[in-house]
Design an enzyme around this catalytic site. Structure first.
Site, PDB file in Angstrom:
ATOM      1  N   ARG A 114      -4.340  -9.433  51.551  1.00 11.17           N
ATOM      2  CA  ARG A 114      -4.332  -8.033  51.106  1.00 11.17           C
ATOM      3  C   ARG A 114      -4.836  -7.921  49.674  1.00 11.17           C
ATOM      4  O   ARG A 114      -5.563  -6.986  49.331  1.00 11.17           O
ATOM      5  CB  ARG A 114      -2.922  -7.451  51.230  1.00 11.17           C
ATOM      6  CG  ARG A 114      -2.491  -7.158  52.653  1.00 11.17           C
ATOM      7  CD  ARG A 114      -1.238  -6.284  52.683  1.00 11.17           C
ATOM      8  NE  ARG A 114      -0.111  -6.923  52.026  1.00 11.17           N
ATOM      9  CZ  ARG A 114       0.742  -7.741  52.621  1.00 11.17           C
ATOM     10  NH1 ARG A 114       0.577  -8.042  53.899  1.00 11.17           N
ATOM     11  NH2 ARG A 114       1.749  -8.271  51.961  1.00 11.17           N
ATOM     12  N   THR A 153       5.683  -9.586  47.925  1.00  8.48           N
ATOM     13  CA  THR A 153       4.534  -8.783  48.320  1.00  8.48           C
ATOM     14  C   THR A 153       3.931  -9.232  49.643  1.00  8.48           C
ATOM     15  O   THR A 153       3.374  -8.421  50.383  1.00  8.48           O
ATOM     16  CB  THR A 153       3.472  -8.814  47.205  1.00  8.48           C
ATOM     17  OG1 THR A 153       4.107  -8.475  45.979  1.00  8.48           O
ATOM     18  CG2 THR A 153       2.361  -7.836  47.471  1.00  8.48           C
ATOM     19  N   CYS A 154       4.028 -10.522  49.957  1.00  6.70           N
ATOM     20  CA  CYS A 154       3.482 -11.002  51.231  1.00  6.70           C
ATOM     21  C   CYS A 154       4.144 -10.322  52.417  1.00  6.70           C
ATOM     22  O   CYS A 154       3.533 -10.142  53.462  1.00  6.70           O
ATOM     23  CB  CYS A 154       3.669 -12.515  51.355  1.00  6.70           C
ATOM     24  SG  CYS A 154       2.375 -13.466  50.547  1.00  6.70           S
ATOM     25  N   PHE A 155       5.421  -9.962  52.248  1.00  6.59           N
ATOM     26  CA  PHE A 155       6.198  -9.477  53.386  1.00  6.59           C
ATOM     27  C   PHE A 155       6.635  -8.022  53.242  1.00  6.59           C
ATOM     28  O   PHE A 155       7.386  -7.527  54.075  1.00  6.59           O
ATOM     29  CB  PHE A 155       7.430 -10.366  53.577  1.00  6.59           C
ATOM     30  CG  PHE A 155       7.088 -11.819  53.741  1.00  6.59           C
ATOM     31  CD1 PHE A 155       6.486 -12.277  54.898  1.00  6.59           C
ATOM     32  CD2 PHE A 155       7.339 -12.720  52.720  1.00  6.59           C
ATOM     33  CE1 PHE A 155       6.156 -13.609  55.047  1.00  6.59           C
ATOM     34  CE2 PHE A 155       7.011 -14.062  52.859  1.00  6.59           C
ATOM     35  CZ  PHE A 155       6.414 -14.510  54.025  1.00  6.59           C
TER      36      PHE A 155
END
Length: 558
Positions: free
Chosen positions: A229, A510-512
Site C-alpha cells: 500500500r 499499518t499493515c493490518f
C-alpha cells in the site's frame, strides 16, 4: 386503492393509466437521465437500509418522495416534482431489468457485436452497481493466476534524502526518473515481466492481496500488505509532482485559478516520447493491479480522463470542467460578429493543456482566423483539444487491459472505474464506522465514543491524515461492497502501556489497519493526541524495535 401505508399514491390502478404515464410527452428526451437518477436514488436507499444483497431486493414502496428540504433534493433535482407513482413505476421497470440481467450476464459474450450486447453496454448507467460489480469480480477471479509475485526492491530512505537535496524546481531527466522515483525504479524492474504475473489470485480470509512483493531496503518490515500500500501511496505522490514525473500536470483551471476542477490533473500532451508512452502503459498496469487487489492510487483525474478509458464520448462540457478559458474562447468565436474580428489576431493554432502549441492545419501559424473561417477554426480547435492525449490514453488502456479483461471495461461507467482505482476523495466516517471491529474493548466505551465524535469533527484533510496514519493510504474503499470484497476493516485494540492513558499517543499497525487507542478521559485530549499522531512525520516503515504505547506516535508496520 393505489395508496400505501403513508397515504402516498403508490401505483396506477389500470393499464391505461400506466401506459399513459410511460408515454408522457413532457418527459420526452429526459427519460434516460431520469432513469439514471432513479438508479442512483434507489442505490442510496439501499445503502441506508443494507438489508438486501442489492437494490433488486428493494420494494417500490421503499422509494419515497423526495422532500425539497432534504439532501436528496440537491442530488436528484429531476425527481422532486415527479409524481410518486411515476418514480415507483420507472423504478420497478429498472428493478425488473436488473433482476433479469443479473441472471443473463454470465451468458453474454461481451466481446461480440450482437444487438443484445450492444444494447446492454449502452444501458450500463442503468445497471445497479452491485449487479455489474458482482459479475465483474467473478470474471476477474476466473482470469487470475496462482504464482509468486514479482518483486520490486528500492531504498525509500535514500530516495527521500536525494529529494531533500534536490532543488524544488529541478525537473528530473528521463535517467533521473528511472533512478530517483519509486515509479521509475518499479518501471525499470518490471518492464519485461509477463503481465499474467500481475493478475494474482485473491487469497481467502483476511490474507493480504498483492500483485507485487515490495521490498524496502534499509528498513526492517514484516508483512507484505503495508509496503504494498505504501508503494502505491509513494507513486501517487510522485505522479502529482510535475518535477518528479512528467506524465501528469495540473489542469488549466488549476493553473489559472478559475472555474471548476482546480484540484484535477490531466495528461501532459507533450509527454509522448517512446519512453513516456511505455511509462503510461506501466501506469495502466498499476491501475489494473489497483482494481484487482483493492489498493488505491490517490489521483484526482477528471471525467475527461476516465471516459476515454471506458470508451464513453467526451464533449466540450468535459473540456469546460478543466479549461474554462478555452471553452469560453470557443463560444466567443462561434457567436462573434464580423466587426469583432477587426480586433482579433488569432492564427490556426491552439494551445493544449500544457501550453504547447498545436497547428490545426498545414501552415496554420500563418493563417488568420476570420469571420468567414471561424467555424472551421472552432471545429479544428475543439477536435485537437478533445484528442490531445489520445496516444497516451491508448498506452494506459493497453497496460490496464494487460491486467483487466478488455471487454469488462465496456460494462463500467467512468465513475465506476474511477472509484475502483482511486476510491472516493471524501472520507466517509459513517462508512468507516460500519466496517470497524473491536478487540477487548466495547464499542460503547467512553473513549470509543469520543473517538468517533472527534473523527466526525475532523475536516477532510485531517481525515485523510488519519487514514494514512492507520492504514498507509489516503482514501477508503468506495462503498460497503468494496470494503467487503477486499476484506478491509479497521480493528481498534486497547492501550496496554504502563503510564497514564492521557499521556500516551495512539499507535497503528499499518499493515493490518489496526489502531491501538488509549482510554482518554476527554474528547479534547483524544483530539490533541490523535492530531499529533496523524500529522507526525512517520513515513519510515522501520519496525526494528517494538515501540511502547507511551512513546512518540509512530506507524508500526508488523
Amino acid at each position: 386503492m393505489g395508496y400505501d401505508f403513508h397515504f402516498y399514491r403508490n401505483h396506477y390502478l389500470s393499464l391505461e393509466e400506466t401506459v399513459k404515464s410511460l408515454q408522457n410527452p413532457e418527459l420526452e428526451g429526459q427519460l434516460f437521465s431520469l432513469d439514471e437518477s432513479i438508479v442512483k436514488y434507489s442505490e442510496s436507499i439501499f445503502t441506508e437500509i443494507r438489508d438486501f444483497r442489492s437494490p433488486i431486493g428493494l420494494k417500490s414502496t421503499l422509494i419515497h418522495p423526495i422532500d425539497q428540504d432534504s439532501m436528496h433534493c440537491l442530488s436528484y433535482p429531476q425527481l422532486v416534482k415527479l409524481p410518486v407513482p411515476d418514480i415507483r413505476l420507472r423504478y420497478e421497470l429498472l428493478r425488473q431489468f436488473n433482476a433479469r440481467l443479473f441472471s443473463a450476464l454470465p451468458f453474454l459474450s461481451l466481446e461480440s457485436n450482437s444487438v443484445i450486447v450492444k444494447s446492454t453496454l449502452m444501458l450500463r448507467n442503468l445497471i445497479f452497481h452491485s449487479v455489474k460489480m458482482e459479475f465483474f469480480y467473478d470474471v476477474m477471479d476466473k482470469t487470475s493466476t496462482v504464482h509468486n509475485a514479482p518483486t520490486v526492491r528500492y531504498n525509500r530512505l535514500k530516495l527521500a534524502a536525494r529529494l531533500e537535496k534536490r532543488n524544488p524546481n529541478e525537473i528530473l531527466t528521463d535517467e533521473g526518473i528511472l533512478k530517483n522515483t519509486a515509479f521509475g525504479i518499479a518501471f525499470s524492474q518490471l518492464r519485461h515481466v509477463d503481465p499474467e504475473l500481475l493478475r494474482p489470485k485473491k487469497p481467502s480470509g483476511t490474507e493480504p492481496h498483492f500483485a507485487l512483493l515490495i521490498e524496502f531496503r534499509g528498513e526492517h518490515v514484516q508483512g507484505e500488505g503495508g509496503p504494498y500500500r505504501q508503494f502505491f501511496t509513494d507513486v501517487s505522490r510522485e505522479l502529482r509532482d510535475v518535477n518528479s514525473l512528467p506524465l501528469l500536470i495540473p489542469c488549466p483551471n488549476a493553473k489559472g485559478k478559475v472555474g471548476e476542477g482546480r484540484d484535477k490533473y490531466v495528461i501532459s500532451p507533450s509527454a509522448k516520447s517512446r519512453l513516456h508512452l511505455k511509462m503510461f502503459k506501466f501506469l495502466g498496469q498499476l491501475m489494473g493491479m489497483s482494481i484487482r487487489t483493492g489498493v488505491l492510487l490517490t489521483l484526482d483525474l477528471p471525467p475527461f480522463f476516465w471516459k476515454q478509458l471506458v470508451s464513453a464520448q467526451v464533449t466540450m462540457t468535459d473540456i469546460e470542467a478543466i479549461d474554462t478559458h478555452f471553452y469560453g474562447t470557443m463560444r466567443f468565436f462561434e457567436e462573434a460578429s464580423d466587426s469583432d474580428f477587426s480586433t482579433i489576431f488569432q492564427k490556426f493554432t491552439v494551445p493544449l493543456s500544457d501550453n504547447s502549441i498545436c497547428l490545426l492545419k498545414k501552415g496554420g501559424d500563418e493563417i488568420d482566423v476570420t469571420f468567414e473561417n471561424r467555424h472551421e477554426y472552432v471545429k479544428f480547435a475543439q477536435k485537437a483539444r478533445l484528442n490531445e492525449c489520445s496516444s497516451q490514453i491508448k498506452a494506459i488502456k493497453r497496460g490496464l487491459t494487460d491486467v483487466v479483461p478488455h471487454h469488462l471495461l465496456g460494462l463500467l461507467t467512468w465513475q465506476d472505474l474511477e472509484w475502483r482505482i482511486c476510491g472516493k476523495p471524501m472520507i466517509d466516517i459513517k462508512l468507516l464506522k460500519r466496517h470497524t471491529v473491536y478487540n477487548s474493548v466495547s464499542p460503547t466505551a467512553p473513549h470509543i465514543l469520543y473517538f468517533w465524535q472527534v473523527l466526525e469533527e475532523f475536516n477532510q484533510e485531517d481525515r485523510r491524515a488519519f487514514v494514512r496514519f492507520v492504514w498507509g493510504q489516503e482514501r477508503l474503499p468506495a462503498n460497503d461492497q468494496e470494503f467487503n470484497r477486499t476484506a478491509t476493516r479497521m480493528l481498534i485494540k486497547p492501550y496496554s502501556g504502563t503510564t497514564s492513558p492521557d499521556q500516551a499517543f495512539p499507535r497503528a499497525d499499518t499493515c493490518f489497519f489496526n489502531l491501538f487507542l488509549p482510554e482518554y478521559s476527554s474528547p479534547d485530549i483524544l483530539r490533541e493526541k490523535l492530531m499529533v499522531a496523524c500529522h507526525f512525520d512517520a513515513d519510515s516503515m522501520n519496525a526494528d524495535n517494538v515501540v511502547p504505547d507511551d512513546a512518540e506516535p509512530e506507524n508500526v508496520f508488523l
